[in-house]
Design a protein around this motif. Structure first.
Motif, PDB file in Angstrom:
ATOM      1  N   SER A   5       0.833  -1.204   0.000  1.00 19.15           N
ATOM      2  CA  SER A   5       0.000   0.000   0.000  1.00 19.15           C
ATOM      3  C   SER A   5       0.869   1.257   0.000  1.00 19.15           C
ATOM      4  CB  SER A   5      -0.930   0.002   1.215  1.00 19.15           C
ATOM      5  OG  SER A   5      -1.807  -1.093   1.181  1.00 19.15           O
ATOM      6  N   ILE A 254      -4.048   9.909   2.503  1.00 23.90           N
ATOM      7  CA  ILE A 254      -5.255   9.228   2.029  1.00 23.90           C
ATOM      8  C   ILE A 254      -5.147   7.723   2.275  1.00 23.90           C
ATOM      9  CG2 ILE A 254      -6.575   8.594  -0.019  1.00 23.90           C
ATOM     10  CD1 ILE A 254      -7.151  11.406   0.868  1.00 23.90           C
ATOM     11  N   ALA A 257      -5.384   6.963   6.005  1.00 19.77           N
ATOM     12  CA  ALA A 257      -6.741   7.124   6.534  1.00 19.77           C
ATOM     13  C   ALA A 257      -7.657   5.985   6.088  1.00 19.77           C
ATOM     14  CB  ALA A 257      -7.316   8.465   6.078  1.00 19.77           C
ATOM     15  N   LEU A 258      -7.522   5.554   4.839  1.00 21.06           N
ATOM     16  CA  LEU A 258      -8.408   4.518   4.321  1.00 21.06           C
ATOM     17  C   LEU A 258      -8.006   3.119   4.775  1.00 21.06           C
ATOM     18  CD1 LEU A 258      -9.007   5.754   0.652  1.00 21.06           C
ATOM     19  CD2 LEU A 258     -10.439   6.102   2.665  1.00 21.06           C
ATOM     20  N   ASN A 259      -6.731   2.946   5.194  1.00 19.37           N
ATOM     21  CA  ASN A 259      -6.266   1.630   5.638  1.00 19.37           C
ATOM     22  C   ASN A 259      -6.209   1.491   7.156  1.00 19.37           C
ATOM     23  OD1 ASN A 259      -5.191  -0.114   3.191  1.00 19.37           O
ATOM     24  ND2 ASN A 259      -4.669   2.003   2.740  1.00 19.37           N
ATOM     25  N   LEU A 265     -12.813   4.358   7.969  1.00 20.80           N
ATOM     26  CA  LEU A 265     -13.136   4.999   6.697  1.00 20.80           C
ATOM     27  C   LEU A 265     -13.091   3.989   5.566  1.00 20.80           C
ATOM     28  CD1 LEU A 265     -11.111   8.326   7.057  1.00 20.80           C
ATOM     29  CD2 LEU A 265     -13.573   8.010   7.338  1.00 20.80           C
ATOM     30  N   LYS A 266     -13.876   4.263   4.515  1.00 20.79           N
ATOM     31  CA  LYS A 266     -13.925   3.402   3.347  1.00 20.79           C
ATOM     32  C   LYS A 266     -13.658   4.232   2.091  1.00 20.79           C
ATOM     33  CE  LYS A 266     -17.186   0.162   5.468  1.00 20.79           C
ATOM     34  NZ  LYS A 266     -18.497  -0.518   5.340  1.00 20.79           N
ATOM     35  N   ALA A 267     -13.647   3.549   0.937  1.00 20.30           N
ATOM     36  CA  ALA A 267     -13.313   4.223  -0.324  1.00 20.30           C
ATOM     37  C   ALA A 267     -14.276   5.372  -0.628  1.00 20.30           C
ATOM     38  CB  ALA A 267     -13.324   3.213  -1.469  1.00 20.30           C
ATOM     39  N   GLN A 268     -15.540   5.237  -0.245  1.00 21.29           N
ATOM     40  CA  GLN A 268     -16.504   6.291  -0.527  1.00 21.29           C
ATOM     41  C   GLN A 268     -16.269   7.549   0.311  1.00 21.29           C
ATOM     42  OE1 GLN A 268     -17.306   3.211   0.548  1.00 21.29           O
ATOM     43  NE2 GLN A 268     -18.964   3.217   2.041  1.00 21.29           N
ATOM     44  N   ASP A 269     -15.386   7.448   1.309  1.00 19.91           N
ATOM     45  CA  ASP A 269     -15.077   8.609   2.147  1.00 19.91           C
ATOM     46  C   ASP A 269     -13.886   9.408   1.628  1.00 19.91           C
ATOM     47  OD1 ASP A 269     -17.084   7.885   4.034  1.00 19.91           O
ATOM     48  OD2 ASP A 269     -15.724   6.379   4.861  1.00 19.91           O
ATOM     49  N   LEU A 270     -13.425   9.098   0.408  1.00 17.86           N
ATOM     50  CA  LEU A 270     -12.229   9.749  -0.131  1.00 17.86           C
ATOM     51  C   LEU A 270     -12.399  11.265  -0.232  1.00 17.86           C
ATOM     52  CD1 LEU A 270      -9.419   9.553  -1.425  1.00 17.86           C
ATOM     53  CD2 LEU A 270     -10.549   9.161  -3.623  1.00 17.86           C
ATOM     54  N   VAL A 273     -12.175  12.876   3.213  1.00 13.98           N
ATOM     55  CA  VAL A 273     -10.797  12.944   3.697  1.00 13.98           C
ATOM     56  C   VAL A 273     -10.039  14.062   2.988  1.00 13.98           C
ATOM     57  CG1 VAL A 273      -8.618  11.688   3.885  1.00 13.98           C
ATOM     58  CG2 VAL A 273     -10.775  10.491   4.271  1.00 13.98           C
TER      59      VAL A 273
END
Length: 297
Positions: A5, A254, A257-259, A265-270, A273
């Motif tokens: 990642s 990013i 935060a997503l990992n 948080l999930k991908a839709q929260d991009l 963020v």
């Protein structure tokens, strides 16, 4: 967060470092609010993907993608300079038109590059099996070359004329600078860099998609703002370095935060963020100024 990642975040951050350099030219140097990048980024990806899928050399395809982005930027500048359309509106018109143009170029919503050669596969050494490590290393070289070329250009007479055009158009015209031509040239260079990023992004991710440009301008601005916050300087040499570092840090934030499982948080929260990161980057300089004012008083 895994090492894979981290390398992925570095790879995308370097690609968007090129976008940040383009946004730096339009927003900071020319003072031109350019939303064309939301269209020129997928334009670069579309041109490169279509040509590569048809058997054209990846390097030629990438160059053609840059030329297409430069032409789109020139059209935006032409709408503003020749037709006297407000800069922001001119870029919105071009961004809107590019959505249909990109669909025309691709002929469908996406073009895959699964089994096609790209600049990454061609340049990768035969004994190098870890392509996810090689791609960031190659991108570091590309971004450094782009930065050095920009630093050199803005130290030339034309580059200084472009900087004067953005700082004070009246004074620039009084000194004999063709400000209209400088805007056209600056917009062409800016969107050529963005299209180059789009072409590399499509080759890195395995294809081009019509929606790949959504939010590109926000990411570019975020990179510029974050970079200027961590490395404030009036010298252009440091400014170009700052926006590249800003793009890389932005992608790391990013990814982190997503990992991070504890955040949830999930991908839709991009987009959320991104908004938070830009807000923090904008607030930090203000807090620094307030602290300096308190110390002086």
């Amino acid at each position: 967060m895994s090492i894979y990642s981290l390398w992925g975040a570095l790879e995308i951050g370097l690609i968007f470092g090129l976008v940040a350099l383009g946004v730096l030219i339009s927003f900071r140097i020319l003072r031109f609010p350019d939303l064309t990048v939301d269209g020129s980024f997928p334009l670069g990806g579309a041109c490169a993907a279509v040509l590569i899928s048809q058997g054209v050399d990846p390097f030629i395809s990438t160059f053609v993608a840059m030329c297409a982005g430069a032409f789109a930027g020139m059209i935006t500048g032409w709408l503003n300079v020749r037709l006297k359309i407000m800069d922001l509106l001119a870029s919105i018109l071009m961004m809107t038109a590019l959505y249909s143009i990109n669909l025309r170029v691709m002929g469908r919503p996406n073009v895959p590059l699964i089994n096609d050669d790209t600049v990454f596969t061609i340049l990768q050494p035969s004994g190098w099996s870890d392509d996810y490590i090689f791609r960031p290393l190659l991108l570091v070289l590309i971004v450094i070359i782009a930065k050095l070329l920009l630093d050199w250009f803005f130290a030339t007479q034309k580059g200084l004329g472009m900087r004067a055009t953005g700082s004070n158009p009246r004074m620039a015209r009084a000194q004999g600078v063709a400000t209209g031509g400088m805007i056209l040239l600056g917009m062409a260079i800016s969107n050529a860099l963005v299209a180059l990023a789009g072409a590399l992004f499509a080759q890195s991710q395995g294809g081009a998609d019509i929606s790949m440009g959504i939010g590109t301008i926000v990411i570019g601005l975020a990179a510029v703002i974050v970079g200027e916050s961590i490395l404030p300087s009036r010298r252009l040499v440091w400014a170009t370095l700052a926006v590249i570092l800003g793009a890389i840090l932005y992608r790391f934030f990013i990814a982190l935060a997503l990992n991070a499982d504890f955040i949830g948080l999930k991908a839709q929260d991009l987009n959320l963020v991104t908004a938070v990161l830009v807000t923090i980057a904008l607030v930090i300089p203000l807090l620094k100024k307030r602290r300096k004012a308190v110390r002086k008083s």
